[in-house]
Every structure is written in C-alpha cells, then in structure tokens.
Motif scaffolding. Structure first.
Motif, short mmCIF file in Angstrom:
data_model
loop_
_atom_site.label_atom_id
_atom_site.label_comp_id
_atom_site.label_asym_id
_atom_site.label_seq_id
_atom_site.Cartn_x
_atom_site.Cartn_y
_atom_site.Cartn_z
N ALA A 33 0.87 -1.17 0.00
CA ALA A 33 0.00 0.00 0.00
C ALA A 33 0.91 1.22 0.00
N MET A 34 0.50 2.28 -0.69
CA MET A 34 1.35 3.46 -0.86
C MET A 34 0.66 4.71 -0.36
N GLY A 35 1.46 5.69 -0.02
CA GLY A 35 0.90 6.95 0.44
C GLY A 35 1.74 8.13 0.00
N TRP A 36 1.10 9.28 -0.05
CA TRP A 36 1.79 10.56 -0.27
C TRP A 36 1.49 11.46 0.93
N PHE A 37 2.53 12.08 1.42
CA PHE A 37 2.42 12.99 2.54
C PHE A 37 3.18 14.27 2.19
N ARG A 38 2.94 15.33 2.94
CA ARG A 38 3.67 16.57 2.70
C ARG A 38 3.96 17.26 4.03
N GLN A 39 5.00 18.06 3.99
CA GLN A 39 5.37 18.80 5.18
C GLN A 39 5.83 20.19 4.79
N ALA A 40 5.13 21.18 5.31
CA ALA A 40 5.48 22.57 5.09
C ALA A 40 6.37 23.03 6.24
N PRO A 41 7.18 24.07 6.02
CA PRO A 41 8.06 24.56 7.09
C PRO A 41 7.28 24.91 8.34
N GLY A 42 7.75 24.41 9.46
CA GLY A 42 7.13 24.71 10.73
C GLY A 42 5.86 23.93 11.02
N LYS A 43 5.52 23.00 10.14
CA LYS A 43 4.30 22.21 10.33
C LYS A 43 4.64 20.73 10.39
N GLU A 44 3.70 19.97 10.92
CA GLU A 44 3.87 18.53 10.97
C GLU A 44 3.60 17.90 9.60
N PHE A 47 -1.06 13.99 5.85
CA PHE A 47 -1.54 13.07 4.83
C PHE A 47 -2.04 13.83 3.61
N VAL A 48 -1.73 13.31 2.42
CA VAL A 48 -2.22 13.86 1.18
C VAL A 48 -3.11 12.87 0.45
N ALA A 49 -2.57 11.67 0.18
CA ALA A 49 -3.32 10.67 -0.58
C ALA A 49 -2.78 9.29 -0.27
N ALA A 50 -3.64 8.29 -0.43
CA ALA A 50 -3.23 6.91 -0.20
C ALA A 50 -3.84 6.00 -1.24
N LEU A 51 -3.14 4.92 -1.51
CA LEU A 51 -3.55 3.95 -2.52
C LEU A 51 -3.41 2.56 -1.94
N SER A 52 -4.44 1.75 -2.08
CA SER A 52 -4.38 0.39 -1.54
C SER A 52 -3.41 -0.47 -2.36
N ARG A 53 -3.06 -1.62 -1.83
CA ARG A 53 -2.12 -2.49 -2.53
C ARG A 53 -2.65 -2.89 -3.91
N SER A 54 -3.96 -3.09 -4.00
CA SER A 54 -4.56 -3.46 -5.28
C SER A 54 -4.63 -2.30 -6.25
N GLY A 55 -4.56 -1.08 -5.70
CA GLY A 55 -4.75 0.10 -6.54
C GLY A 55 -6.20 0.47 -6.74
N GLY A 56 -7.09 -0.34 -6.19
CA GLY A 56 -8.51 -0.11 -6.42
C GLY A 56 -9.18 0.82 -5.43
N THR A 57 -8.48 1.13 -4.35
CA THR A 57 -9.05 2.02 -3.33
C THR A 57 -8.12 3.19 -3.11
N THR A 58 -8.67 4.38 -3.07
CA THR A 58 -7.89 5.58 -2.82
C THR A 58 -8.53 6.40 -1.71
N SER A 59 -7.73 7.27 -1.14
CA SER A 59 -8.22 8.17 -0.10
C SER A 59 -7.44 9.48 -0.24
N TYR A 60 -8.13 10.58 0.04
CA TYR A 60 -7.51 11.89 -0.10
C TYR A 60 -7.82 12.77 1.11
N ALA A 61 -6.89 13.63 1.42
CA ALA A 61 -7.14 14.65 2.42
C ALA A 61 -8.19 15.62 1.86
N ASP A 62 -9.00 16.16 2.74
CA ASP A 62 -10.05 17.09 2.30
C ASP A 62 -9.47 18.27 1.52
N ALA A 63 -8.28 18.71 1.90
CA ALA A 63 -7.68 19.89 1.28
C ALA A 63 -7.32 19.67 -0.19
#
Length: 128
Positions: A33-44, A47-63
């Motif tokens: 399973a894979m994910g994308w995350f981001r970090q801005a200066p001074g912030k924690e 989460f940005v986006a995630a993909l299941s191992r199959s590639g058939g399920t995704t999830s996104y941050a509201d932003a």
C-alpha cells in the motif's frame, strides 16, 4: 528493503499542474500500500493521498480532494500524484511512502506511522 525516489516537484504559479513520481526499487509496489504525505516549514507531516495495494481504493485529504489523483503503474514500479489547480497552500516537501506487505488488498492507510519506507521528498512551491 524498499528504496523510494520522488521526482517532479518544482516552482509553479497558482492554478498550474504538476505530476509527482515515486520510483520504487528493491520490491514491487504490487506488494505495498502506498501513500503521499507533505510537510510545510514549521508544520507537521500531513496526509495527502493513499492507494491500496490493489490500486482499487484511494483516499484523499479534504484539502486536496477533487484536485489531486493518486495512481500507480505496476509495470514501471512507480506511483504518481497528479496535482491540478495548485494553490499556494500546497507548498511543501512531498514524500512518498510504502507500507510493508501485510496481506491487505483494498485497505488504505492515511497515517504516517503505517508506513515503513520513505523517500527523500520533492519540493513543490506554488506562487500566488
């Protein structure tokens, strides 16, 4: 062991698009399973986006929902993050992450602690 290398970041104006790539080696992304995350200066790291191992399920941050799309190409062992309608608040260091094989097929993991492998990040800067 998995090695992840992100690319595709850059400096763009608001409204532009970028496609980030995450090339994996040492293991096929078929098993992760894979994910994308981001970090801005001074912030924690967030989460940005995630993909299941199959590639058939995704999830996104509201932003980013409706603007970003995560996908993968198993033949190239690469995961992508297509980013459209970029905003200045999207400015951050973007990280790709892979989870160790756990037998799941359609589960997504939106928290950093779920991932054992991380790339070095690629910088995205969006000017207004």
């Amino acid at each position: 062991q998995v090695q992840l290398v992100e690319s595709g970041g850059g400096l763009v104006q608001a409204g532009a698009s970028l496609r980030l790539s995450c090339a994996a080696s040492g293991r096929t992304i078929n098993n992760s399973a894979m994910g994308w995350f981001r970090q801005a200066p001074g912030k924690e790291r967030e989460f940005v986006a995630a993909l299941s191992r199959s590639g058939g399920t995704t999830s996104y941050a509201d932003a980013v929902k409706g603007r970003f799309t995560v996908s993968k190409d198993n033949a190239k062992n690469t995961v992508y993050l297509q980013m459209n309608s970029l905003k200045p608040e999207d400015t951050a260091l973007y990280y790709c992450a892979a989870r160790g094989y756990d037998g799941t097929v359609s589960v997504v993991f939106p928290i950093p602690g779920a991932y054992g492998y991380w790339g070095q990040g690629t910088q995205v800067t969006v000017s207004s």
